[in-house]
Structures are given as structure tokens and as C-alpha cells.
Write a protein that holds these residues in place. Sequence first.
Motif, short mmCIF file in Angstrom:
data_model
loop_
_atom_site.label_atom_id
_atom_site.label_comp_id
_atom_site.label_asym_id
_atom_site.label_seq_id
_atom_site.Cartn_x
_atom_site.Cartn_y
_atom_site.Cartn_z
N PRO A 1 43.03 50.46 -39.25
CA PRO A 1 42.87 51.87 -39.63
C PRO A 1 43.26 52.83 -38.52
O PRO A 1 43.73 53.93 -38.78
N TYR A 2 43.09 52.40 -37.25
CA TYR A 2 43.44 53.28 -36.13
C TYR A 2 44.93 53.58 -36.14
O TYR A 2 45.36 54.72 -36.00
N ALA A 3 45.75 52.51 -36.32
CA ALA A 3 47.20 52.70 -36.39
C ALA A 3 47.56 53.56 -37.60
O ALA A 3 48.47 54.39 -37.54
N SER A 4 46.84 53.35 -38.70
CA SER A 4 47.11 54.10 -39.92
C SER A 4 46.76 55.57 -39.77
O SER A 4 47.47 56.45 -40.27
N LEU A 5 45.67 55.87 -39.03
CA LEU A 5 45.17 57.24 -38.92
C LEU A 5 45.71 58.00 -37.72
O LEU A 5 45.53 59.20 -37.60
N LEU A 6 46.39 57.29 -36.81
CA LEU A 6 46.84 57.90 -35.56
C LEU A 6 48.16 58.65 -35.75
O LEU A 6 49.21 58.30 -35.20
N GLY A 7 48.13 59.67 -36.57
CA GLY A 7 49.32 60.46 -36.84
C GLY A 7 49.24 61.08 -38.22
O GLY A 7 48.19 61.04 -38.88
N PRO A 8 50.36 61.64 -38.71
CA PRO A 8 50.36 62.30 -40.02
C PRO A 8 50.01 61.35 -41.16
O PRO A 8 50.44 60.19 -41.17
N LYS A 9 49.26 61.83 -42.11
CA LYS A 9 48.80 61.02 -43.24
C LYS A 9 49.96 60.49 -44.07
O LYS A 9 49.93 59.34 -44.54
N GLU A 10 51.03 61.28 -44.21
CA GLU A 10 52.13 60.88 -45.08
C GLU A 10 52.95 59.72 -44.52
O GLU A 10 53.71 59.08 -45.26
N THR A 11 52.81 59.43 -43.23
CA THR A 11 53.56 58.31 -42.64
C THR A 11 52.64 57.15 -42.26
O THR A 11 53.02 56.28 -41.48
N ALA A 12 51.43 57.12 -42.82
CA ALA A 12 50.44 56.10 -42.44
C ALA A 12 50.92 54.68 -42.75
O ALA A 12 50.82 53.78 -41.92
N THR A 13 51.47 54.47 -43.96
CA THR A 13 51.93 53.13 -44.34
C THR A 13 53.10 52.70 -43.47
O THR A 13 53.17 51.55 -43.02
N PHE A 14 54.03 53.61 -43.20
CA PHE A 14 55.16 53.30 -42.32
C PHE A 14 54.67 52.92 -40.93
O PHE A 14 55.13 51.94 -40.33
N ARG A 15 53.71 53.68 -40.41
CA ARG A 15 53.21 53.44 -39.05
C ARG A 15 52.49 52.08 -38.95
O ARG A 15 52.68 51.33 -37.99
N LEU A 16 51.70 51.76 -39.96
CA LEU A 16 50.99 50.49 -39.94
C LEU A 16 51.96 49.32 -40.07
O LEU A 16 51.81 48.29 -39.40
N ASN A 17 52.99 49.47 -40.90
CA ASN A 17 53.99 48.41 -41.01
C ASN A 17 54.77 48.23 -39.72
O ASN A 17 55.13 47.12 -39.34
#
Length: 416
Positions: free
Chosen positions: A122-138
Motif C-alpha cells: 500500500p505504501y508504494a500504491s499511496l506514495l504519489g498521485p491516486k490515478e497512477t497507483a496501479t502503475f506505480r505498484l506494478n
Amino acid sequence: MTKNSYLFPFIMITSLFFMWGFVHNLDPILIPHLKRSFSLTTLEASLVDSAVFIAYFLMALPAGFIMKKYGYKAGIIFGLILFALGSFLFIPAANTQAYSFFLGALFIIACGLTILETAANPYASLLGPKETATFRLNFSQSFNGLAATLAPIIGARIILIKGISDEELSTMSTSAQQMALAAEASSVKTPYLVLGSIILVIAVIFIFLKLPEIKEEETTGEKRGILHALKHRHLSWAVAAQFFYVGAQVCVMSLFVLYATEAAGITKVQAADYLGYGMGLAFLTGRIIGTLLMKFIKAERLLVIYSILCVILSASAMFTGGQVALFSVIGIAFFMSIMFPTIFSLGIKDLGVDTKYGSSLIIMSIVGGAILPPAMGYISDLISIQIGYIVPLVCFVVVLFFGITGHKVIKTNELK
């Protein structure tokens, strides 16, 4: 918090994905190694996975409570300390030559990994804009794929190649065989000593690192518990999908060396190379390509496409042989690569104050990796390891249904 202030914390969080990916992907090397050293059945050898993934079930909720009370940083540091402790315990485990001690050390490592994953995902998912959460976690999970490539190749050359041949073993007396196989089990001491030392260094870095604490928005003034999180329909579906996905991944990855030696008739070291250069690289490139495709294709739609292909390839792994069978399984690694982070990010979407508990529940569902591989091991002992692929095939069908309908967020006042 500015965009630049997220960068270094994001880099350090991403490094954790590599480290737990590396230790997880040593398990496929440990399984055939310990199977031979302790003369185990496939079902007994699969208890390596059970020892690891049962920890996710037992520790996921405590991990959520730790972060709820003390924050993500405290969870990460505590998880790293347990990770290192379990790694160091491989030394007395090898000295005592007890299979149960190895399982205990793996359980402690997994307790640390449970806390790390509950925090870092969740930290990687939440550490930035909400709209790019899935991209960031991947993106972060791509380093997990890199570890999946390197760990089997390195592990095989440190652990597997030091044993004596089956031909030499057959000429020995029973007592000499037992001594030789017990000595082989000791080859795990050095890699886990090095791994534990590296993890301790990372823990020290995190102690002194200033991490921004992510605050989820409170939608009400009430205190909410774990049961409230389960009222979110898409979270409940995500828990089920993650249970079956992780079970499938562990079946495919952890039992690959045993599968390849039977289905394609190759040696264990050759199988480990296929696991690293084939499965690992396929998993890594699949994660990278999938992450890029998500800029053009909705994550849930891509999940449906990849799930269908995994079902087809699982059937191929059951009924073909030789290179076709090997590359069918390698294909599964490519197409299942996006599933964990995609299920996770879709599952915690719009949970608000329930995000930490939701994260714990999804991580808790990783217990599928403890339950489903023994089922595949049982079928393998009873019929064949190829027919055992019915287990991951069914798992991918469940993921397919999550991608079609289970991920949908239902807004309702009843969630108050």
C-alpha cells in the motif's frame, strides 16, 4: 508532500520488493534440495511453501495493527528484523540436520515478509498521485520479477551443484548415504548468512531514513475495525482472488524444478536455469510490458486477457511434454506477472480509512500459497505432476471472474 520528496522513499520501498522476491525465489531451489537431502515425497517437500505462506495468514492482521498504531516505517523495520533473524536461523538448522528446523526458520522469515508486504504494497500504491497507483505498484513489483530471474540461477550454483551424483549415492551404504545427504543440507548456510547480513544493513538504513507517513482520509469520525473493511464487496473478491492467484503462482514457480525434470527429462541445474532465464525473465518482462500496457488498457481488462491465457497454458502444461510443456509453463509466468499487484491495487481502491485493514486482509489471503501447493503435491504423488496442473488452472479461473466483475466498486451508504 512534494513529488520530489517521494522519490528516495519510493526507491527504498522498491528495494524491498527485490529482497523479498529474492528469498521467495530461493524456495524452488530449496524444495528439490531438501526433498533429496531428507528423502521426502513431493507432498512433504511442498511443506516448504506451507511453512512460508501460513505465516501470511497468521501475521497479516498483527501487521495491520502494528501499522495502524505505529505507522508504515515501524512495520518495515520490524519486518526486516524478523527477515534477518529467520535467515540467520538457517545456520543452526543446517547444524542440527532437522527438516522441521528448516521449516521453522522459513516461517520466521515469512513472518517478516508478511509485515514488509503489508506495509510496502500500500505504501508504494499511496506514495504519489491516486490515478497512477496501479502503475506505480506494478513498477515496484517489477523488481520482484528481477529477483525471480536471479535467485534460481544463483541459488542453484550455490546449493544444488555441490551434491554428489545419484550414481555415486547408489554405491554407498545406508549410513554413508544418510551422512552424505545430511552434508548436502549444510550448503544453505552461506547464502542465508549473506542474505541476513544484507537485510540487517537495509534495516539500519530505514531506521535513519525519514519516510513520509501516508495518511488515508477519514470519511467519518468513527473508529472502524477489520470487519468493516470486509463490507466492501470488491475487497472481499480481491481476498478470494489473491488466495487463488498466490496458490497458483507458488504451484507453478516452487514446483517447477520437479515439473521440468519429469515433463522434459532435464537435470535439476538445467531446470533451475529454465526457472531463472526462462520463468524469471518471463515474469520480469511480463510485469514490465503489462505495466506499460496499462497506460492504454484498463488494468481489469488486461487481467481478464492474461487470466484466459493462463488457463489455456495450464491445460497445455497438463497434456504436452518436452519443450512444449516447458514453454507453456514459462508462458504462464509471463501472463501471471501482473496479477498480484493488479488484484492488490484494485482491491484497496477507494477503501479510505479501511485501507490498512484491507491491505492486511489481502496479504492474509496469501495463505493460498500454503494450502494449494500441497494439493498439487498430493495429485503429483498420486498421478503425476503434470496432471497436478489442474490446481493452477482452477485458480486462474477464479482470477478471471475477479477481473470480469469482482473488482467493481459499489458505492453505498451501508458502508458507514
